[in-house]
Design an enzyme around this catalytic site. Structure first.
Site: not given
Length: 351
Positions: A18-19, A156, A270, A207, A108
């Site tokens: 997706s990103f 995204a 998320s 995070k 990430k």
């Protein structure tokens, strides 16, 4: 598809999640793009439908299944694949890379680099020498020198919907930051720069842990006061472990730190938030992982950071508690009771 007569710059993206797809579409507004898809059957379907990760592809994005083509055709490459596959992908790409290439990753997560034959024990615990960020993986496995990363509140789905957003391009090289800004900036996507590469990478990594905790808070129906408590204490935890791993505090109180933290801790878009929410609703971690289409990096990060914190003698109560939940040693309900009695220090003593 890219025309042979096109004079626009050719940029590569590795990873059609997706990103990765969202970044490819942004890049396609100014450049021609090669989007690498590892699975050949998936690549065929994307070529036919012009849809990747539920996103319609821009016309000047070409799907490729050859890393050699990416390396030989593109000077600037954006690798955006799960951390568990990142090193093997970079190794496969390495023969086609030269020192003039620029790699700006968007992953990430962390990479475990434990030498063969090494056994992690209490006497020989996991340490920083066993853990790599993705930029460190690139530098270890390739001849590339100019490395950077993307980090920020970049859900995204919202990028796909052309909602306003921003990201940080971090690198030790100003030219990498400049190239990232030129390629990605548009009227709805702001690009900031930072020279604290490790700090910005760690923001994006850490995070995800707090986002799982925030999802669990929401899944328990504990309200916004509780979520705000979790997020603020989570930021403190991120800074403590981030500093120990080489990151600068300033990174964590900026867009890639608190900005991304807020986005991933408050949105059902998320993946990591969703993991926590589903845990609170009674699902096991194996059930959740088995049904997710894309990787939630926070699950693996919890394990790594828990072991690192133990070896560094750093208390990371949110990470420790989530580790117990994931391994069936504590229920989500028990974690709530535990945290309401935990003796957190009130002051922020790291600034």
């Amino acid at each position: 598809m890219i025309s042979k007569s096109s004079s626009r710059r050719l940029v590569g993206v590795i990873g059609a999640g997706s990103f990765g797809t969202a970044i490819a579409n942004i890049l396609a507004e100014k450049s021609d793009v090669l989007l690498y898809v590892r699975d050949k059957e998936k690549a065929k379907a994307i070529m036919t439908d012009r849809v990747s990760s539920s996103q319609q592809l821009e016309e000047n994005i070409t799907i490729v299944t050859s890393l050699e083509e990416i390396g030989n055709s593109c000077e600037i490459i954006f690798p955006i694949v799960p951390s568990a596959n990142f090193r093997s992908m970079i190794r496969d790409l390495a023969p086609y890379l030269k020192p003039y290439h620029v790699l700006i990753h968007g992953t990430k997560g962390l990479d475990l680099n434990i030498p063969e034959g090494t056994v992690i024990t209490k006497e020989n615990p996991l340490s920083r020498k066993h853990v790599r960020t993705m930029s460190e993986v690139i530098l270890e496995e390739t001849s590339v020198l100019r490395v950077g990363c993307l980090a920020g509140p970049n859900l995204a789905k919202e990028i796909e919907q052309r909602q306003p957003a921003a990201t940080v391009v971090a690198s030790h090289f100003e030219e990498v930051i400049d190239e990232g800004q030129k390629l990605l900036k548009n009227d709805r996507f702001m690009i900031y720069g930072s020279n604290d590469l490790i700090g910005i990478e760690l923001c994006g990594v850490l995070k995800n842990i707090i986002a799982i905790g925030s999802g669990a808070v929401s899944g328990m129906g504990l309200g916004e006061n509780a979520r705000s408590l979790l997020i603020s204490r989570g930021l403190v935890e991120m800074i403590h472990i981030g500093n120990a791993l080489g990151g600068n505090t300033k990174a964590f109180i900026g867009l890639a730190g608190v900005g991304d933290l807020i986005a991933t801790c408050t949105s059902s878009l998320s993946r990591n938030y969703t993991v926590g929410y589903r845990l609170a609703k009674g699902e096991t971690i194996d059930q959740i992982k088995g049904s997710m289409e894309e990787v939630a990096e926070g699950i693996n990060t919890i394990q790594i950071i828990k072991e690192l914190a133990d070896s560094l003698n750093i208390r990371v109560p949110i990470t420790e508690t989530l580790h117990k939940i994931i391994h069936g040693k504590m229920t989500v309900a028990e974690s709530h009771t535990y945290f309401m009695k935990f003796p957190f220090r009130a002051e922020i003593d790291f600034i």
